[in-house]
Design an enzyme around this catalytic site. Structure first.
Site, short mmCIF file in Angstrom:
data_model
loop_
_atom_site.label_atom_id
_atom_site.label_comp_id
_atom_site.label_asym_id
_atom_site.label_seq_id
_atom_site.Cartn_x
_atom_site.Cartn_y
_atom_site.Cartn_z
N ARG A 170 45.52 31.74 32.43
CA ARG A 170 46.67 33.36 32.42
C ARG A 170 47.48 34.09 32.78
O ARG A 170 47.99 34.89 33.26
CB ARG A 170 45.15 35.09 32.52
CG ARG A 170 44.08 34.50 33.55
CD ARG A 170 43.43 36.06 33.87
NE ARG A 170 42.80 35.65 35.56
CZ ARG A 170 41.52 35.25 35.82
NH1 ARG A 170 40.53 35.12 35.08
NH2 ARG A 170 41.12 35.92 36.94
N ARG B 224 57.44 30.40 33.34
CA ARG B 224 58.51 31.27 32.47
C ARG B 224 59.95 30.28 32.86
O ARG B 224 59.58 30.57 33.98
CB ARG B 224 58.62 32.15 32.75
CG ARG B 224 57.83 33.35 32.25
CD ARG B 224 58.85 34.57 31.70
NE ARG B 224 57.38 36.27 31.82
CZ ARG B 224 56.50 36.54 32.21
NH1 ARG B 224 57.76 36.72 33.88
NH2 ARG B 224 55.66 37.39 32.95
N ARG C 228 31.62 35.82 42.86
CA ARG C 228 32.35 36.03 43.90
C ARG C 228 32.81 37.66 44.72
O ARG C 228 32.51 38.79 43.64
CB ARG C 228 34.00 35.44 43.57
CG ARG C 228 33.66 33.92 43.80
CD ARG C 228 33.43 33.48 44.71
NE ARG C 228 34.53 33.11 46.18
CZ ARG C 228 33.89 32.46 47.31
NH1 ARG C 228 32.72 32.33 47.03
NH2 ARG C 228 34.69 33.09 47.83
N ARG D 84 44.77 38.37 49.93
CA ARG D 84 46.64 38.56 49.26
C ARG D 84 46.14 39.85 50.32
O ARG D 84 45.32 40.63 51.10
CB ARG D 84 46.11 39.19 48.37
CG ARG D 84 45.40 39.48 47.37
CD ARG D 84 45.65 40.07 45.88
NE ARG D 84 44.96 39.87 44.84
CZ ARG D 84 44.32 40.04 43.96
NH1 ARG D 84 45.18 39.64 42.92
NH2 ARG D 84 42.91 41.12 43.46
N GLU E 197 42.58 41.44 52.15
CA GLU E 197 41.58 40.76 51.06
C GLU E 197 40.92 39.12 51.46
O GLU E 197 42.22 38.52 50.70
CB GLU E 197 42.13 40.44 49.72
CG GLU E 197 40.81 40.58 48.56
CD GLU E 197 41.66 41.33 47.12
OE1 GLU E 197 42.23 41.88 46.90
OE2 GLU E 197 41.10 40.22 45.72
N TYR F 114 35.11 37.73 32.57
CA TYR F 114 35.72 38.20 33.27
C TYR F 114 36.67 39.37 32.32
O TYR F 114 37.50 38.78 31.26
CB TYR F 114 37.31 37.23 34.10
CG TYR F 114 38.32 37.79 34.40
CD1 TYR F 114 38.32 37.59 36.18
CD2 TYR F 114 39.55 37.74 33.98
CE1 TYR F 114 40.09 38.56 36.87
CE2 TYR F 114 40.89 38.60 34.17
CZ TYR F 114 40.78 38.93 35.78
OH TYR F 114 41.56 39.35 36.36
N ASP G 35 39.80 41.66 32.13
CA ASP G 35 41.17 43.52 32.32
C ASP G 35 40.69 44.20 32.07
O ASP G 35 39.70 44.44 30.92
CB ASP G 35 42.40 42.31 32.05
CG ASP G 35 42.85 41.85 33.20
OD1 ASP G 35 42.38 41.22 34.26
OD2 ASP G 35 43.44 40.55 32.20
N1 UDP Z 1 46.19 31.63 41.54
C1 UDP Z 1 46.75 31.13 42.09
N2 UDP Z 1 48.06 31.39 43.11
C2 UDP Z 1 48.37 32.58 42.86
C3 UDP Z 1 47.87 33.95 42.25
C4 UDP Z 1 47.16 33.35 40.87
O1 UDP Z 1 46.84 29.66 42.39
O2 UDP Z 1 49.09 32.99 43.29
C5 UDP Z 1 45.56 31.83 40.27
C6 UDP Z 1 44.00 31.70 41.22
O3 UDP Z 1 43.17 30.53 40.60
C7 UDP Z 1 43.74 32.98 40.73
C8 UDP Z 1 44.01 32.96 39.39
O4 UDP Z 1 45.45 32.27 39.08
O5 UDP Z 1 41.88 32.76 40.50
C9 UDP Z 1 44.10 34.15 38.07
O6 UDP Z 1 45.24 35.24 38.95
P1 UDP Z 1 45.14 36.89 38.41
O7 UDP Z 1 46.26 37.11 39.80
O8 UDP Z 1 44.88 37.26 37.50
O9 UDP Z 1 43.97 36.77 39.13
P2 UDP Z 1 42.92 38.48 40.25
O10 UDP Z 1 44.76 39.16 39.46
O11 UDP Z 1 41.94 38.36 39.12
O12 UDP Z 1 42.15 38.14 41.75
#
Ligand code: UDP
Length: 375
Positions: free
Chosen positions: A176, A180, A253, A284, A309, A357, A359
């Site tokens: 997902r 780019r 999780r 984050r 988080e 999952y 959105d």
């Molecule tokens: N991911 C990563 N590095 C990042 C951000 C995301 O490896 O800096 C990977 C990580 O495996 C995560 C997945 O991309 O579970 C999807 O990220 P997303 O931001 O969509 O997760 P959400 O916002 O649902 O926590």
């Protein structure tokens, strides 16, 4: 004939959207929630004029014009675009993986140079796969972006977030994220994106206008009384809990936050910064006011709320967030789904009940479809 047509268990976006459709169709609904507020994980708490995303950052994005129009008729959305940053060993990178990231990593300006580097770094995994599809997140990530980005921006973050090795996680999780070859830091590819002006509670409250709601009511502990209230139950909680964990628990999780209200007007200059190093214990930091920086009130706020988080394995008593969709859990889910499919008067929907999952916009689409197909 019972008093309500639908008892909707859970007031998150699935439950609230289902209730909205049912009310429009003239159905009588009761929405209950075990928490003491409505909105599920989209719920926000106002802390001194700042809408704090209590259950983590929520950014609405969709390419579905009907959904975008629907939510905007309920509450106008601002023009927030998610442009998260990633920090690794004191260096900051742009996300999603784009020309800005490639320049920061390799000092390249041209898309073809970046493509060449990534292609060189993909050679090992291409040889290893020998034509087969990537079987896990590590293989998928290496195929998508090569070794450097995997090591710096993916491996540590993903293993912290999921508490599992990348080689043991399903490949689809990483699919997902956009890759780019332009200088574009927009995290999403969708046509429409934003945050409800005044916060998500306005969206939830708007969906639930004219519908009876009760908070602090736990369906699981009052099952018989609840079922007797309505012709049909719409259950949006954990499917395994509905069946008293008969086949064992599904893995989820969960997330824990450390919130700080800081007496400065701006802490990090961005809504979300990911910490991709394994050794930094949180995944984050979220500075909530940046989601609504377009509002005068928020801009004038002299303080700011920042959340760290932390990702943890879900245990009973915690809020479940992310289903762990590996083969073991998906097979277990299918056993629960078989039970659910044989129910005549119970409809299961949403992230926890479908163990999937979603959105926000897709879960609303799903709720609309589910309502229509059960008419
Ligand atoms: N991911 C990563 N590095 C990042 C951000 C995301 O490896 O800096 C990977 C990580 O495996 C995560 C997945 O991309 O579970 C999807 O990220 P997303 O931001 O969509 O997760 P959400 O916002 O649902 O926590």
């Amino acid at each position: 004939m019972k008093y309500y047509d639908y008892l909707i268990v859970g007031s998150g976006l699935f439950g609230a959207t289902f209730a909205y459709c049912a009310r429009l169709a003239g159905k009588r609904c009761l929405v209950i929630d075990r928490r003491n507020h409505l909105g599920g994980n989209a719920y926000c708490e106002n802390v001194g004029g700042i809408n704090v995303h209590v259950y983590g950052p929520h950014i609405f994005h969709t390419s579905n014009r009907k959904i975008w129009d629907l939510v905007n008729t309920i509450v106008p959305f601002n023009s927030f675009i998610n442009k998260p940053l990633a920090t690794y060993k004191d260096k900051t990178y742009n996300l999603p993986f784009n020309m800005n990231t490639f320049r920061q990593l390799w000092n390249v300006e041209c898309a073809d140079e970046a493509r060449d580097i990534i292609n060189r770094q993909r050679q090992d995994v291409i040889e290893k796969l020998a034509g087969r599809e990537p079987e896990n997140l590590e293989e998928q990530a290496l195929m998508l972006v090569g070794r450097d980005i995997y090591e710096i921006l993916i491996k540590g973050y993903t293993e912290k977030q999921w508490g599992r090795l990348c080689s043991e996680l399903p490949a689809f999780i990483i699919k997902r994220l956009p890759v780019r070859f332009t200088f574009d830091n927009n995290y999403f590819n969708d046509v429409y994106q934003g945050i409800p002006i005044g916060g998500y509670n306005r969206l939830i409250d708007g969906l639930l206008v004219g519908i009876e709601t009760r908070t602090g009511v736990d369906f699981i502990n009052h099952r018989e009384e609840c079922i007797n209230l309505a012709d049909k139950v719409v259950f949006t909680g954990q499917i395994d809990e509905y069946y008293n964990f008969r086949y064992g628990p599904l893995e989820f999780r969960s997330v824990r936050f450390e919130n700080e209200d800081i007496n400065i007007s701006d802490f990090q200059g961005n809504a979300v910064i990911n910490y991709t190093e394994r050794d930094v214990p949180f995944t984050r930091t979220i500075e909530h006011k940046h989601f609504e920086m377009f509002g005068d009130e928020v801009q004038k706020c002299s303080h700011t709320v920042v959340s760290k988080e932390f990702s943890v394995e879900w245990m009973k008593g915690m809020e479940p967030y992310y289903p762990v969709n590996d083969a073991k859990n998906n097979n277990l889910y299918l056993k629960y789904k078989a039970l659910a499919d044989s129910e005549k008067n119970v409809i299961f929907g949403g992230r926890l009940a479908e163990y999937k999952y979603y959105d926000m916009a897709p879960v609303m689409e799903r709720a609309i479809e589910t309502f229509q197909s059960n008419l």
